[in-house]
Design a protein around this motif. Structure first.
Motif, PDB file in Angstrom:
ATOM      1  N   ALA A  99       0.890  -1.182   0.073  1.00 12.79           N
ATOM      2  CA  ALA A  99      -0.205   0.001   0.032  1.00 12.79           C
ATOM      3  C   ALA A  99       0.853   1.249  -0.097  1.00 12.79           C
ATOM      4  O   ALA A  99       0.196   2.260  -0.533  1.00 12.79           O
ATOM      5  N   ALA A 100       2.139   1.285   0.566  1.00 11.47           N
ATOM      6  CA  ALA A 100       3.078   2.419   0.471  1.00 11.47           C
ATOM      7  C   ALA A 100       3.927   2.346  -0.594  1.00 11.47           C
ATOM      8  O   ALA A 100       4.807   3.426  -0.881  1.00 11.47           O
ATOM      9  N   GLY A 101       3.557   1.597  -1.566  1.00  8.71           N
ATOM     10  CA  GLY A 101       4.255   1.546  -2.900  1.00  8.71           C
ATOM     11  C   GLY A 101       5.663   0.781  -2.937  1.00  8.71           C
ATOM     12  O   GLY A 101       6.385   0.983  -3.790  1.00  8.71           O
ATOM     13  N   ASN A 102       6.036   0.133  -1.906  1.00  5.78           N
ATOM     14  CA  ASN A 102       7.247  -0.547  -1.686  1.00  5.78           C
ATOM     15  C   ASN A 102       7.087  -1.861  -2.435  1.00  5.78           C
ATOM     16  O   ASN A 102       6.181  -2.715  -2.390  1.00  5.78           O
ATOM     17  N   GLU A 103       8.183  -2.214  -3.200  1.00  4.32           N
ATOM     18  CA  GLU A 103       8.180  -3.272  -4.041  1.00  4.32           C
ATOM     19  C   GLU A 103       9.031  -4.561  -3.528  1.00  4.32           C
ATOM     20  O   GLU A 103       9.897  -4.264  -2.785  1.00  4.32           O
TER      21      GLU A 103
END
Length: 215
Positions: A85-89
């Motif tokens: 949800a925070a954009g971390n891959e």
């Protein structure tokens, strides 16, 4: 030698395959004759040594040779990364989606990037995220069952998630597909360049599909 043999692969491959089963049936029919078993074993090991020496996979001893196949000068792979949800891959641990592992994952990711409609991408993305969430829960609960830990080693270069690593990620909501192009040196002994390109974002939570602009 490989260049010479490559001219006859259309004949060699099916011939070896058919002869293997004919020989096996012959040995079964002549099981009472000890020499038959010796001849069959001698032929099998001779084939195994031959594919080891020339590096050519022949049915039915595919992948029994000891050396990897020479790579093409340029190869393209597709990778799936999971996004929270925070954009971390994080790189996909494809143990979450059997039997789509290794090259199968690359094949499916390539089809999603190049061939699928947005509806198909969202459908398959939903399948991935559902399987991934279930697998993540298992990892965070202590790992796979004991019997799975007794499986033979995986013959793929991949990344296995750990509970400690997953603590840094929020709930997974999307997947990114990357196209990776690897170019090898002329003698096939080293990587000359390794470039990646973000092809598709499949946001299952928001039901959107986007293709980043390529520069």
């Amino acid at each position: 030698m490989l260049e010479f043999l490559s001219q006859f692969t259309d004949i060699i491959f099916p011939a070896v395959y058919i002869l293997f089963f004919i020989g096996t049936l012959g040995v079964l029919a002549l099981a009472h004759w000890g020499v038959a078993r010796q001849v069959w074993l001698a032929g099998f090991f001779a084939t195994l040594i031959a594919v080891t020496l020339v590096g050519m996979p022949l049915l039915p001893v595919v992948e029994m040779h000891k050396f990897a196949q020479p790579s093409d000068e340029e190869e393209t792979y597709y990778e799936i990364r999971v996004v929270d949800a925070a954009g971390n891959e994080i790189e996909l641990d494809d143990r979450a989606t059997p039997p789509m592992t290794g090259t199968r994952t690359s094949t499916v990711a390539g089809e999603m990037a190049n061939d699928y409609t947005d509806e198909e991408r969202l459908e398959l993305g939903g399948f991935y995220l559902e399987a991934i969430q279930e697998y993540r829960g298992m990892i965070e609960a202590g790992g796979p069952p004991a019997y799975e830990r007794l499986q033979p080693p995986r013959y793929v270069d991949d990344h296995q998630w750990t509970a400690d690593e997953l603590e840094d990620y929020e709930e997974f909501e999307a997947i990114h597909i990357y196209e990776r192009t690897v170019i090898y040196t002329d003698d096939n002994t080293a990587v000359a360049s390794n470039e990646e390109r973000h092809r598709v974002t499949i946001d299952v939570a928001n039901e959107t599909v986007t293709e980043p602009e390529q520069t």
